[in-house]
Write a protein that holds these residues in place. Structure first.
Motif, PDB file in Angstrom:
ATOM      1  N   GLY A 102      -9.422  15.594  -3.025  1.00 52.57           N
ATOM      2  CA  GLY A 102      -9.296  14.808  -1.807  1.00 52.57           C
ATOM      3  C   GLY A 102      -9.075  13.336  -2.047  1.00 52.57           C
ATOM      4  O   GLY A 102      -9.042  12.551  -1.095  1.00 52.57           O
ATOM      5  N   LYS A 103      -8.897  12.937  -3.306  1.00 50.43           N
ATOM      6  CA  LYS A 103      -8.680  11.530  -3.634  1.00 50.43           C
ATOM      7  C   LYS A 103      -7.436  11.416  -4.506  1.00 50.43           C
ATOM      8  O   LYS A 103      -7.118  12.321  -5.280  1.00 50.43           O
ATOM      9  CB  LYS A 103      -9.887  10.957  -4.376  1.00 50.43           C
ATOM     10  N   GLY A 104      -6.750  10.306  -4.388  1.00 48.24           N
ATOM     11  CA  GLY A 104      -5.605  10.061  -5.250  1.00 48.24           C
ATOM     12  C   GLY A 104      -4.534  11.124  -5.098  1.00 48.24           C
ATOM     13  O   GLY A 104      -4.064  11.418  -3.994  1.00 48.24           O
TER      14      GLY A 104
ATOM     15  N   ASP B 153      -8.643  10.751 -11.391  1.00 52.44           N
ATOM     16  CA  ASP B 153      -7.814  11.945 -11.206  1.00 52.44           C
ATOM     17  C   ASP B 153      -7.801  12.848 -12.429  1.00 52.44           C
ATOM     18  O   ASP B 153      -7.504  14.041 -12.323  1.00 52.44           O
ATOM     19  CB  ASP B 153      -6.368  11.545 -10.883  1.00 52.44           C
TER      20      ASP B 153
ATOM     21  N   ASP C  29      -3.974  15.702  -1.593  1.00 48.27           N
ATOM     22  CA  ASP C  29      -5.218  14.977  -1.796  1.00 48.27           C
ATOM     23  C   ASP C  29      -5.216  13.788  -0.830  1.00 48.27           C
ATOM     24  O   ASP C  29      -5.402  13.972   0.362  1.00 48.27           O
ATOM     25  CB  ASP C  29      -5.362  14.513  -3.247  1.00 48.27           C
ATOM     26  N   GLN C  30      -4.929  12.623  -1.317  1.00 45.52           N
ATOM     27  CA  GLN C  30      -4.944  11.429  -0.476  1.00 45.52           C
ATOM     28  C   GLN C  30      -3.546  10.877  -0.256  1.00 45.52           C
ATOM     29  O   GLN C  30      -3.181  10.516   0.857  1.00 45.52           O
ATOM     30  CB  GLN C  30      -5.827  10.363  -1.128  1.00 45.52           C
ATOM     31  N   LEU C  31      -2.748  10.832  -1.347  1.00 48.15           N
ATOM     32  CA  LEU C  31      -1.417  10.235  -1.292  1.00 48.15           C
ATOM     33  C   LEU C  31      -0.347  11.306  -1.171  1.00 48.15           C
ATOM     34  O   LEU C  31      -0.508  12.417  -1.675  1.00 48.15           O
ATOM     35  CB  LEU C  31      -1.174   9.390  -2.543  1.00 48.15           C
TER      36      LEU C  31
ATOM     37  N   ILE D  86       0.871  16.270   1.864  1.00 46.48           N
ATOM     38  CA  ILE D  86      -0.427  15.648   1.596  1.00 46.48           C
ATOM     39  C   ILE D  86      -1.362  16.733   1.043  1.00 46.48           C
ATOM     40  O   ILE D  86      -1.726  17.682   1.739  1.00 46.48           O
ATOM     41  CB  ILE D  86      -1.044  15.032   2.864  1.00 46.48           C
TER      42      ILE D  86
ATOM     43  N   SER E 274       0.852  -1.190   0.000  1.00 43.62           N
ATOM     44  CA  SER E 274       0.000   0.000   0.000  1.00 43.62           C
ATOM     45  C   SER E 274       0.886   1.237   0.000  1.00 43.62           C
ATOM     46  O   SER E 274       1.884   1.296   0.699  1.00 43.62           O
ATOM     47  CB  SER E 274      -0.907   0.011   1.229  1.00 43.62           C
TER      48      SER E 274
ATOM     49  N   THR F 201      -0.244   4.222   0.880  1.00 43.69           N
ATOM     50  CA  THR F 201      -0.760   5.194   1.840  1.00 43.69           C
ATOM     51  C   THR F 201       0.114   5.381   3.071  1.00 43.69           C
ATOM     52  O   THR F 201       0.345   6.525   3.482  1.00 43.69           O
ATOM     53  CB  THR F 201      -2.187   4.796   2.278  1.00 43.69           C
TER      54      THR F 201
ATOM     55  N   ARG G  21      -7.875  18.321  -7.936  1.00 32.28           N
ATOM     56  CA  ARG G  21      -7.752  18.396  -6.476  1.00 32.28           C
ATOM     57  C   ARG G  21      -9.117  18.142  -5.860  1.00 32.28           C
ATOM     58  O   ARG G  21      -9.965  19.017  -5.768  1.00 32.28           O
ATOM     59  CB  ARG G  21      -7.221  19.769  -6.070  1.00 32.28           C
TER      60      ARG G  21
END
Length: 716
Positions: A238-240, A189, A147-149, A145, A134, A136, A236
């Motif tokens: 909040g994901k990826g 994305d 977004d997510q990653l 940080i 993973s 993360t 942008r």
């Protein structure tokens, strides 16, 4: 040899099918919307290779003056016009046989600015990192940080992206084009920032359906274009991950289908088609994470066209580890990007050189994998850590989009200088400015937002220059064809690693013009030398030279360039030479040569049906050890790949023959060493490999630079 019946000026290809530069014609309009049109279906042809040059075996790229000249060329070559790029007057012609050989005959035709093989470029493979199951839980500071990653590339110590976003610079309203393998427009994305168009120049097909594009594009080998696009425009949300210009729009232009391997690049002609299409369809920045082009021809014309229409062009420096020119990064006007690691040091693989503009993260950058690879047990899933200058280049493209959002009227040179003057120049080997490893420093988007509060703060505009060369001699004035032109900024310190003084070079076209797009304004030392002996052959002292100065004015454009006329005191290339030994096409017409003699310069100049064959005769005694040498491209220069036969006194039987001299091979010149079995008159037959290497499939070899001298020696 026969005199050329056309008596026409010609453009000649450089060695191995590389040809003299042609500039973009002034007839191109800044508001052109005419897309390239395919007259015939595109097909994947057989690839061929000569030295390091790879090309489509049966395809020629032709630069033409007008439609009539193009059609006449196709008729003369018995070829088919496959596609044209009207904006830059370039065309693709499919021919029978090897295009490298056919190109030599094509160059004699009226109105043809160049004729070259359709070369194939390559892409340095992405360098993947070993990763945990993973991504993360990687150790990352809070300011990495977004977004997510985690993305170290965007943090305040690197691209400083959030400072630019907080100031309103997100790339909104700017369209970028990615010339690469097919980017995944359906990726979460990337889908929100897809501009709604994708293009395959090989098929001349525009896609407006994401489903159709993905269906035609998905492949286990196609991921590079998605990586590249995600570093520029990932949304942008909040994901990826997020791109450096998260509100810019993007258009994928496929120049590498990557269906069966990672490197299946379309040829240079289709790259030029793609660049022109992107410009015509609103791209303000074009990203090129590939290399292997040359300094002239259709690709340069296409990028000149883009810059003439206000489109900034960015290219990766390359992953060669060396200090060297690589194209397209080294073309005048292009922003060349090098790769930096997490400590803002040049990554060892990143190509360096005087032409580098700046550096951006290119090691272990967090990027998006295409959805068609998700779940593949042999591949990572949604995102991956990737390295290469292929990824420093799109970060640079994204920062350029931020500048163009703020100042849409900025020229390509102004965009480049904004990036350079705001870069963190404390990195690299010169902590106070430019160095050949990292350019002007590490890009800093936040510093751009802080500095460029008003477009009045833009740097001065760049310059566009045309140097026109003419040969002046006892025969009058002729166009300065096959001339090398160098612009060298005054005060340049040769070899200094911290010297940013610009240096540009290019050959002239058929009109004697050398064009330099979007270069630094200022005073240059101008060096001109012609003709290029690598093409024409001859002695160094025969090559006329000129040294002077030239002023490149800020604000000059492609359509209103600064001009410099140069009169070069030298003989123009002789496009209609006279062979002093003709007629000598049969043994009965053979001219006499004796031991210890070297012939005058002669020529092999003909057509596939009646190929020129030059016969010489000499008298020898039994036991004479003879050495017959053809001094041609390898030793005399010019373009003749010679072939030599020694014939018996009957003029029929071959006693010895040679294509390339030396074991191991020295060069393409020919040499026969033989002991005569009896006294008599023997014959030497000088020919071209185009005829004699494959008599069943002779190729046109009608070049006025197929020159040679025959040398005969008795060695005992």
């Amino acid at each position: 040899m026969r005199k050329n019946p056309h008596n026409l000026r010609r453009n000649l290809p450089k060695t191995l099918g590389v040809l003299a530069l042609t500039g973009l014609l002034a007839a191109c309009s800044q508001t052109s919307t005419v897309a390239p049109v395919a007259q015939q279906p595109a097909v994947v042809g057989e690839l061929a290779q000569s030295g390091n040059l790879k090309y489509v075996k049966n395809e020629l790229v032709i630069g033409y003056a007008d439609a009539a000249s193009l059609q006449a060329a196709a008729t003369a070559l018995k070829g088919t016009i496959v596609a044209t790029i009207p904006e830059i007057k370039s065309a693709l012609i499919r021919v029978d046989g090897d295009a490298l050989k056919v190109s030599r005959g094509a160059t004699k035709l009226s109105g043809i600015r160049y004729a070259t093989v359709n070369s194939v470029v390559t892409q340095d493979p992405a360098v993947r990192s070993l990763q945990p199951a993973s991504l993360t839980p990687q150790g990352a500071s809070a300011d990495q940080i977004f977004d997510q990653l985690p993305q170290y590339a965007l943090d305040p110590r690197h691209l400083n992206a959030k400072a630019a976003w907080d100031a309103g610079l997100t790339g909104k309203g700017v369209v970028v084009a990615v010339l690469d393998d097919p980017g995944d427009v359906s990726h979460p994305d990337l889908a929100p920032n897809w501009a709604g168009k994708a293009y395959n120049p090989f098929l001349n097909k525009v896609y407006t359906s994401a489903k159709e594009w993905v269906a035609d594009s998905k492949s286990s080998f196609a991921s590079h274009g998605t990586f590249v696009a995600s570093s520029i425009v990932a949304v942008r949300d909040g994901k990826g991950i997020v791109g450096v210009a998260p509100e810019a729009k993007w258009m994928p232009v496929v120049i590498n289908p990557a269906q069966k391997t990672e490197n299946e690049f379309y040829s240079s002609f289709y790259i030029a088609v793609g660049a022109v299409w992107a410009t015509n369809n609103g791209a303000r920045v074009i990203n090129n994470s590939w290399g292997g082009g040359v300094s002239f021809g259709a690709v340069k014309d296409a990028f000149d066209y883009a810059m003439a229409n206000g489109t900034t062009v960015v290219a990766s420096m390359g992953n060669s580890y060396h200090d060297e020119f690589q194209y397209p990064a080294a073309l005048p006007g292009i922003i060349a990007s090098g790769a930096l690691d997490g400590s803002n040091r040049r990554v060892t693989f990143s190509t360096s050189g005087r032409h580098i503009s700046s550096g951006a993260p290119g090691q272990d950058t967090m990027l998006a994998n295409p959805t068609w690879l998700w779940g593949d047990p042999k591949k990572p899933e949604t995102h991956e850590l990737i390295s290469g200058t292929s990824f420093s280049s799109p970060y640079t493209t994204g920062v350029a989009a931020l500048v163009l959002q703020k100042c849409p009227a900025a020229t390509p040179y102004q965009v480049r200088r904004v990036l350079e003057t705001t870069a963190n120049n404390t990195i690299g080997s010169n902590p106070t400015g430019f160095d050949r490893d990292t350019g002007w420093g590490a890009l800093n988007a936040g510093k751009i937002a802080q500095t460029l509060t008003d477009c009045a703060a833009l740097p001065a505009k760049g310059s566009n220059v045309v140097v026109n060369v003419k040969y002046i001699n006892g025969k009058g004035t002729q166009p300065g064809e096959l001339v090398d032109v160098i612009l060298r900024g005054q005060g340049l310190r040769a070899g200094a690693t911290d010297d940013p003084t610009p240096l540009y070079l290019t050959p002239t076209d058929a009109n004697g013009d050398a064009r330099f797009a979007e270069i630094a304004p200022g005073t240059y030392d101008l060096y001109v030398a012609g003709a290029d002996l690598g093409i024409t052959g001859g002695l160094t002292e025969d090559r006329g030279t000129f040294i002077g100065t030239l002023t490149a004015t800020s604000g000059s454009t492609y359509y209103t360039p600064d001009r410099k006329n140069v009169a070069l005191t030298a003989n123009a290339p002789d496009f209609n030479p006279v062979d002093p030994y003709e007629p000598n096409d049969t043994p009965a017409e053979a001219k006499t040569i004796a031991y210890g003699q070297t012939s005058q310069t002669a020529y092999i100049f003909g057509s596939p049906i009646s190929q020129d064959r030059d016969y010489f005769k000499f008298t020898g005694a039994a036991g004479d050890q003879i050495k017959a040498e053809v001094l041609a491209a390898g030793q005399l220069g010019g373009s003749l790949d010679s072939y030599l036969f020694l014939l018996s006194p009957d003029g029929v039987n071959v006693l010895a023959e040679n294509d390339d001299r030396g074991k191991p091979r020295i060069d393409s010149d020919s040499e026969v060493n033989f002991t005569l079995p009896a006294a008599g008159t023997y014959y030497l037959w000088v020919s071209s490999c185009n005829l004699s290497c494959d008599p069943a499939n002779p190729q046109d070899d009608d070049s006025p630079f197929n020159k040679y001298q025959l040398k005969l020696t008795k060695t005992n």
